[in-house]
Design an enzyme around this catalytic site. Structure first.
Site, PDB file in Angstrom:
ATOM      1  N   ARG A   1      -3.365  -0.638   5.406  1.00 26.82           N
ATOM      2  CA  ARG A   1      -3.980  -1.704   4.617  1.00 26.82           C
ATOM      3  C   ARG A   1      -3.091  -2.928   4.421  1.00 26.82           C
ATOM      4  O   ARG A   1      -3.526  -4.059   4.689  1.00 26.82           O
ATOM      5  CB  ARG A   1      -4.394  -1.139   3.232  1.00 26.82           C
TER       6      ARG A   1
ATOM      7  N   CYS B   1       0.868  -1.186   0.000  1.00 28.58           N
ATOM      8  CA  CYS B   1       0.000   0.000   0.000  1.00 28.58           C
ATOM      9  C   CYS B   1       0.899   1.229   0.000  1.00 28.58           C
ATOM     10  O   CYS B   1       2.073   1.143  -0.380  1.00 28.58           O
ATOM     11  CB  CYS B   1      -0.979  -0.024   1.168  1.00 28.58           C
TER      12      CYS B   1
ATOM     13  N   ASP C   1      -8.249   3.962   1.133  1.00 27.59           N
ATOM     14  CA  ASP C   1      -7.268   4.327   2.154  1.00 27.59           C
ATOM     15  C   ASP C   1      -8.025   4.809   3.395  1.00 27.59           C
ATOM     16  O   ASP C   1      -8.725   5.824   3.348  1.00 27.59           O
ATOM     17  CB  ASP C   1      -6.398   5.455   1.584  1.00 27.59           C
TER      18      ASP C   1
HETATM   19  P1  4NP Z   1      -1.802   2.825   4.096  1.00 23.87           P
HETATM   20  O1  4NP Z   1      -2.444   4.177   4.667  1.00 23.87           O
HETATM   21  O2  4NP Z   1      -1.237   3.175   2.746  1.00 23.87           O
HETATM   22  O3  4NP Z   1      -2.953   1.887   4.014  1.00 23.87           O
HETATM   23  O4  4NP Z   1      -0.733   2.406   5.085  1.00 23.87           O
HETATM   24  C1  4NP Z   1      -1.754   5.378   4.785  1.00 23.87           C
HETATM   25  C2  4NP Z   1      -0.924   5.583   5.849  1.00 23.87           C
HETATM   26  C3  4NP Z   1      -0.270   6.797   5.990  1.00 23.87           C
HETATM   27  C4  4NP Z   1      -0.470   7.785   5.059  1.00 23.87           C
HETATM   28  C5  4NP Z   1      -1.310   7.583   3.988  1.00 23.87           C
HETATM   29  C6  4NP Z   1      -1.952   6.372   3.849  1.00 23.87           C
HETATM   30  N1  4NP Z   1       0.185   9.042   5.228  1.00 23.87           N
HETATM   31  O5  4NP Z   1      -0.107   9.956   4.426  1.00 23.87           O
HETATM   32  O6  4NP Z   1       0.982   9.196   6.156  1.00 23.87           O
END
Ligand code: 4NP
Length: 153
Positions: free
Chosen positions: A18, A12, A126
């Protein structure tokens, strides 16, 4: 990574919401002597960190402990190390494909929800900026997709 016969990577953006859930869910469905499951993020914002507390909580609620995982960034070496690379959304898809250096590497990459909805190109939303309900929704999408993966590999 163990020297198992089939190695699977979940990807991800941040590797804290995720893909840690996808890793934990698929791992729970496969024989660890035959399969390894890991995860990574296309960004390096959270390298070395534990999963988001909301992902840890939704996993725990469903009987899984993902608290020991540590975020890492996706690297080109992963194309060689893994047989299947499942991405959560189209942004991840294009970011990973950009790093591929052959058609064989590109062919390892697929949207995880195409397991549940073939050719649908649906995305795992997300949940980072939303509430707890988003994490329940992500969990149920990943649970269904990982069951399909476990049934076919
Ligand atoms: P992930 O979610 O891609 O599912 O781990 C996110 C975690 C952090 C961020 C964006 C999406 N961020 O912008 O820090």
């Amino acid at each position: 990574m163990k020297n198992t016969s089939i190695n699977i990577l979940m990807v991800c953006l941040g590797n804290i919401c995720r893909s840690p859930l996808a890793e934990g869910i698929l791992k729970s469905k496969l024989d660890s002597n035959k399969y390894s499951v890991d995860s990574a993020g296309t960004a390096n914002y959270h390298q070395g960190k534990s999963p988001d507390p909301r992902s840890i909580a939704v996993a725990k609620k469903n009987g899984l402990d993902i608290s020991k995982q540590q975020a890492q960034q996706f690297e080109v070496e992963h194309f060689e190390m893994f047989d299947f690379i499942f991405v959560m959304d189209l942004e991840n898809y294009y970011n990973v494909l950009e790093l591929a250096s052959s058609e064989a590497e590109k062919s390892k990459v697929q949207l995880i929800l195409n397991e549940s909805f073939p050719n649908g190109n649906a995305e795992v939303p997300d949940p980072y900026y939303g509430g707890d309900a988003g994490f329940d929704h992500v969990y149920s999408l990943l649970e269904a997709a990982c069951q399909k993966i476990a049934n076919r590999i």
